[in-house]
Design an enzyme around this catalytic site. Structure first.
Site, PDB file in Angstrom:
ATOM      1  N   GLN A   1      16.984  66.625  18.570  1.00  0.00           N
ATOM      2  CA  GLN A   1      16.731  67.117  19.921  1.00  0.00           C
ATOM      3  C   GLN A   1      15.889  66.112  20.701  1.00  0.00           C
ATOM      4  O   GLN A   1      14.921  65.552  20.177  1.00  0.00           O
ATOM      5  CB  GLN A   1      16.030  68.470  19.867  1.00  0.00           C
ATOM      6  CG  GLN A   1      16.890  69.581  19.286  1.00  0.00           C
ATOM      7  CD  GLN A   1      18.040  69.969  20.181  1.00  0.00           C
ATOM      8  OE1 GLN A   1      18.033  69.705  21.386  1.00  0.00           O
ATOM      9  NE2 GLN A   1      19.059  70.599  19.602  1.00  0.00           N
TER      10      GLN A   1
ATOM     11  N   GLU B   1      27.900  69.659   8.052  1.00  0.00           N
ATOM     12  CA  GLU B   1      27.757  68.606   9.074  1.00  0.00           C
ATOM     13  C   GLU B   1      28.845  67.557   8.847  1.00  0.00           C
ATOM     14  O   GLU B   1      29.133  67.187   7.703  1.00  0.00           O
ATOM     15  CB  GLU B   1      26.368  67.971   8.956  1.00  0.00           C
ATOM     16  CG  GLU B   1      26.173  66.673   9.695  1.00  0.00           C
ATOM     17  CD  GLU B   1      26.422  66.788  11.184  1.00  0.00           C
ATOM     18  OE1 GLU B   1      27.129  65.910  11.730  1.00  0.00           O
ATOM     19  OE2 GLU B   1      25.935  67.753  11.805  1.00  0.00           O
TER      20      GLU B   1
ATOM     21  N   ASP C   1      25.290  74.680  16.231  1.00  0.00           N
ATOM     22  CA  ASP C   1      24.772  73.809  17.293  1.00  0.00           C
ATOM     23  C   ASP C   1      25.765  72.677  17.505  1.00  0.00           C
ATOM     24  O   ASP C   1      25.538  71.530  17.099  1.00  0.00           O
ATOM     25  CB  ASP C   1      23.390  73.273  16.867  1.00  0.00           C
ATOM     26  CG  ASP C   1      22.740  72.424  17.952  1.00  0.00           C
ATOM     27  OD1 ASP C   1      23.249  72.404  19.084  1.00  0.00           O
ATOM     28  OD2 ASP C   1      21.711  71.778  17.652  1.00  0.00           O
TER      29      ASP C   1
ATOM     30  N   CYS D   1      24.405  72.799  24.346  1.00  0.00           N
ATOM     31  CA  CYS D   1      23.871  71.840  25.325  1.00  0.00           C
ATOM     32  C   CYS D   1      24.827  71.653  26.486  1.00  0.00           C
ATOM     33  O   CYS D   1      24.611  70.767  27.321  1.00  0.00           O
ATOM     34  CB  CYS D   1      23.567  70.509  24.653  1.00  0.00           C
ATOM     35  SG  CYS D   1      25.020  69.702  23.940  1.00  0.00           S
TER      36      CYS D   1
END
Length: 441
Positions: free
Chosen positions: A272, A325, A368, A395
């Site tokens: 972040q 991931e 995310d 985002c």
């Protein structure tokens, strides 16, 4: 249209490179909507209610047939109530991109961002949550919106000059004082440094634990003989070429502290950007997830394990957390960062493929994704496999809106939305949305 008419329209478009416009509502992407002879013009560098002179950026040969035009403000004829002296003059006309609202008061920026997010959700057809309750909040202790950016990528021109690219431009421009960057990045003095031949970009990182980091990026860069400027102090230094990352000082990673836990992150990896974002989002996700003790959770697009640590704390030692991931280096670091939590396992995989292959269900999920969002297929898989809650960290509100609408079509409801101004003086919005199974409105 006849050739003569087409030629005349092209000439008119070329002659109308500068327009006088009165701008209205905000648009996604940080611009504002104006109209010229019925055509929509998206204008950068202005604010609601202003009358400006703007330069059209479309090529004159293509402008006549374009559905809309993009333009940049070159003069303010009638200023709006939201305009203030810019915090970053180099982000103005013909300046760097990435600070398109530097001339707008912070409270107005958040009001405008709120309007944009509400409008995107409304246009996508999200109905299970009252959209008037979606409000963009400031980050804690962020009084002026300056010095928050802990990761900056600088561009390098053919002469080795370091700067940033302009809005919708490949030209490298001076950054000046670079007031959005963390002080540790500004102290590096990269704007006054000449990069060695072959440098295409420079990544600068100001982590929360440990020294700053500088990574020189170039396919043909030669790390041998690179002189580290004195201004870089004790910063770690690496070179990334086509052959991989070569640490010159340090190990090519940085350390980030969230609460009592340290995370190791690749110097060029995702973390972040706002100095308080990881802490804030961990707290919000912790409140939202509510994974049952002894239960199960998935952390998708999990990076180096930030939210997996939150989920592990909730399910406890008898529970199970799987973090997934796509970037192998980040997945390896997640396993190392969370090695004290035996209930956590890390996998390297395409998230959608991994979820599709799972046979059983799961109690809760936190995801995310990148700006492209989770995608309708992944949302469909999750709404079929998750028993309790999905917590979606986003985002990019446009792809979030698309995905929330898909979840509603699958019978899920939006039960909470928190939106945060973690990118002050830009149009970007971070949000945390909670979804639960149940009938929509």
């Amino acid at each position: 249209m006849s050739p003569d008419q087409d030629h005349r329209h092209a000439d008119e478009a070329g002659a109308a490179r500068h327009l006088t416009l009165t701008v209205g509502a905000p648009a996604a992407g940080g611009t504002f909507v104006a109209r010229h002879e019925g055509r929509v013009v998206f204008v950068r560098g202005t604010a609601p209610g202003e009358t400006v002179t703007a330069r059209v950026l479309e090529d004159p040969s293509e402008a006549a047939s374009a559905r809309f035009w993009r333009a940049e403000t070159v003069d303010v004829l009638e200023a709006g109530l939201d305009r203030v002296p810019t915090v970053w003059p180099e982000a103005g006309v013909d300046g760097v991109g990435g600070a398109e609202w530097a001339h707008i008061a912070l409270p107005a920026q958040r009001r405008i961002a709120t309007e944009v997010m509400q409008d995107l959700l409304r246009r996508a057809g999200v109905t299970s949550y009252p959209l008037e309750d979606v409000q963009v909040e400031p980050a804690p202790h962020d009084m002026d919106g300056l010095g928050w950016r802990t990761r900056v990528r600088f561009a390098v021109d053919e002469h080795g000059r370091v700067g940033m690219r302009g809005w919708r431009s490949h030209e490298v421009r001076e950054v000046g004082d670079n007031p959005l960057a963390a002080q540790a990045i500004r102290d590096l003095g990269l704007g006054a440094w000449t990069a060695p031949p072959g440098t295409e970009a420079v990544d600068a990182v100001a982590p929360s634990a440990g020294p700053a980091s500088v990574v020189l990026i170039g396919r043909e860069l030669d790390p041998a003989g690179l002189e580290v400027p004195q201004a870089w102090g004790d910063a770690d230094v690496s070179v990334r070429t086509a052959r991989g990352l070569v640490p010159l000082r340090g190990d090519g990673t940085v350390r980030e502290r969230v609460g009592e836990r340290l995370f190791t992150v690749s110097a060029t990896g995702f973390w972040q950007v706002h100095r308080r974002a990881a802490e804030l989002l961990s707290e919000v996700v912790s409140d939202a997830l509510r994974a049952p003790r002894g239960g199960s959770a998935w952390d998708l697009f999990g990076g180096v394990g930030l939210f997996a640590a939150v989920a592990a704390d909730q399910v406890g030692p008898d529970g199970q957390v799987l973090t997934v991931e796509g970037n192998r280096r980040a997945s390896v670091l997640a396993a190392e960062n969370l090695q004290d939590l035996p209930q956590v396992s890390a996998a390297t995989a395409d998230v959608t493929d991994w979820v599709r292959a799972r046979k059983g269900g799961v109690d809760c999920v936190v995801l995310d994704p990148p700006r492209s969002g989770a995608g309708v297929e992944l949302i469909g898989l999750l709404t079929a496999k998750v028993r309790r809650r999905i917590v979606y960290v986003s985002c990019e509100p446009s792809t979030l809106a698309r995905d929330l609408a898909a979840a509603e079509r699958a019978g899920w409801s939006v039960v909470d939305v928190r939106a945060f101004d973690l990118f002050p003086h830009t149009h970007h919005i971070e949000s945390v949305t909670v979804l639960e199974p149940g009938s929509t409105r």
